[in-house]
Design a protein around this motif. Structure first.
Motif, mmCIF file in Angstrom:
data_model
loop_
_atom_site.group_PDB
_atom_site.id
_atom_site.type_symbol
_atom_site.label_atom_id
_atom_site.label_comp_id
_atom_site.label_asym_id
_atom_site.label_seq_id
_atom_site.Cartn_x
_atom_site.Cartn_y
_atom_site.Cartn_z
ATOM 1 N N ILE A 4 8.878 2.780 7.020
ATOM 2 C CA ILE A 4 8.033 3.771 7.689
ATOM 3 C C ILE A 4 6.752 4.048 6.918
ATOM 4 C CG2 ILE A 4 9.978 4.902 8.809
ATOM 5 C CD1 ILE A 4 9.514 7.201 6.701
ATOM 6 N N THR A 5 6.510 3.302 5.848
ATOM 7 C CA THR A 5 5.354 3.569 4.983
ATOM 8 C C THR A 5 4.052 3.672 5.781
ATOM 9 O OG1 THR A 5 6.479 2.093 3.479
ATOM 10 C CG2 THR A 5 4.274 2.836 2.834
ATOM 11 N N TYR A 6 3.912 2.844 6.788
ATOM 12 C CA TYR A 6 2.656 2.782 7.536
ATOM 13 C C TYR A 6 2.739 3.509 8.881
ATOM 14 C CZ TYR A 6 1.436 -0.818 4.151
ATOM 15 O OH TYR A 6 1.176 -1.500 2.995
ATOM 16 N N GLY A 7 3.756 4.308 9.075
ATOM 17 C CA GLY A 7 3.930 4.950 10.367
ATOM 18 C C GLY A 7 4.497 3.951 11.367
ATOM 19 N N ARG A 10 2.408 3.857 18.468
ATOM 20 C CA ARG A 10 0.978 3.763 18.800
ATOM 21 C C ARG A 10 0.082 4.203 17.648
ATOM 22 N NH1 ARG A 10 0.305 6.831 24.354
ATOM 23 N NH2 ARG A 10 -1.848 6.293 23.950
ATOM 24 N N ARG A 11 0.621 5.010 16.746
ATOM 25 C CA ARG A 11 -0.192 5.514 15.628
ATOM 26 C C ARG A 11 -0.027 4.674 14.363
ATOM 27 N NH1 ARG A 11 -1.915 10.748 15.376
ATOM 28 N NH2 ARG A 11 -2.873 9.939 13.482
ATOM 29 N N VAL A 12 0.657 3.535 14.457
ATOM 30 C CA VAL A 12 0.906 2.742 13.248
ATOM 31 C C VAL A 12 -0.417 2.388 12.569
ATOM 32 C CG1 VAL A 12 0.860 0.454 14.359
ATOM 33 C CG2 VAL A 12 2.269 0.819 12.318
ATOM 34 N N CYS A 13 -0.390 2.332 11.250
ATOM 35 C CA CYS A 13 -1.594 2.050 10.462
ATOM 36 C C CYS A 13 -2.160 0.675 10.831
ATOM 37 C CB CYS A 13 -1.250 2.079 8.978
ATOM 38 S SG CYS A 13 -2.618 1.537 7.935
ATOM 39 N N PRO A 14 -3.417 0.621 11.313
ATOM 40 C CA PRO A 14 -3.991 -0.688 11.666
ATOM 41 C C PRO A 14 -4.374 -1.511 10.436
ATOM 42 C CG PRO A 14 -5.609 1.047 12.015
ATOM 43 C CD PRO A 14 -4.336 1.729 11.600
ATOM 44 N N GLY A 15 -4.334 -0.897 9.250
ATOM 45 C CA GLY A 15 -4.709 -1.626 8.036
ATOM 46 C C GLY A 15 -3.509 -2.187 7.296
ATOM 47 N N LEU A 16 -2.330 -2.160 7.921
ATOM 48 C CA LEU A 16 -1.115 -2.508 7.172
ATOM 49 C C LEU A 16 -1.108 -3.944 6.675
ATOM 50 C CD1 LEU A 16 1.797 -3.943 8.600
ATOM 51 C CD2 LEU A 16 1.076 -2.287 10.277
ATOM 52 N N HIS A 17 -1.642 -4.882 7.451
ATOM 53 C CA HIS A 17 -1.623 -6.279 6.982
ATOM 54 C C HIS A 17 -2.605 -6.462 5.832
ATOM 55 C CE1 HIS A 17 1.104 -7.345 10.116
ATOM 56 N NE2 HIS A 17 0.286 -6.864 11.032
ATOM 57 N N LEU A 18 -3.791 -5.848 5.968
ATOM 58 C CA LEU A 18 -4.768 -5.908 4.874
ATOM 59 C C LEU A 18 -4.161 -5.287 3.610
ATOM 60 C CD1 LEU A 18 -7.631 -6.473 3.836
ATOM 61 C CD2 LEU A 18 -8.295 -4.212 4.661
ATOM 62 N N ALA A 19 -3.517 -4.122 3.777
ATOM 63 C CA ALA A 19 -2.923 -3.425 2.633
ATOM 64 C C ALA A 19 -1.826 -4.275 1.994
ATOM 65 C CB ALA A 19 -2.371 -2.072 3.079
ATOM 66 N N ASN A 20 -0.931 -4.839 2.827
ATOM 67 C CA ASN A 20 0.166 -5.650 2.280
ATOM 68 C C ASN A 20 -0.355 -6.883 1.572
ATOM 69 O OD1 ASN A 20 2.343 -4.069 2.891
ATOM 70 N ND2 ASN A 20 2.753 -5.033 4.865
#
Ligand code: HEM
Length: 83
Positions: A4-7, A10-20
């Motif tokens: 759940i780190t990125y939510g 519909r509100r999931v973090c759009p930067g999650l792939h960049l962050a990972n």
């Protein structure tokens, strides 16, 4: 989602792939550059965590030993790898 780190939804973090990917590259570079080891004179208590909502490890000492000579690392970072 596995975590759940990125939510989520519909509100999931759009930067999650960049962050990972950034985390992966940073950690890989750290492990490539240094040997990160427990100090023989200061064993780490792996059960010592703070007693709060977002727990984190109690302070501990480690040795961070460059795998490559610092001068060579600097040269590689400025001139690129020539080996
Ligand atoms: C370790 C790094 C990151 C973590 C842990 C993280 C976590 C989160 C979380 C928990 C949310 C809220 C989700 C929700 O409201 O339910 C969020 C939203 C957002 N994040 Fe990240 N994030 C990270 C990195 C990034 C990066 C690198 C970017 C952009 C390059 C980014 C852009 C955004 C945006 C624009 C939102 C708002 C999405 C919306 O409300 O529709 N995040 N992030």
């Amino acid at each position: 989602m596995k975590f759940i780190t990125y939510g989520f939804g519909r509100r999931v973090c759009p930067g999650l792939h960049l962050a990972n990917h950034s985390l992966y590259i940073s950690l890989a570079l750290l492990l490539w550059s240094f040997r990160i080891v427990q100090r023989p004179d200061a064993p780490i208590n792996t059960h010592a965590f703070s007693d709060v909502v977002t727990p984190h490890a109690a302070p501990f000492k480690i040795d961070v030993i460059p795998r490559v000579k610092v001068a060579k690392l600097r040269a590689m970072m400025t001139d690129g790898c020539t080996d």
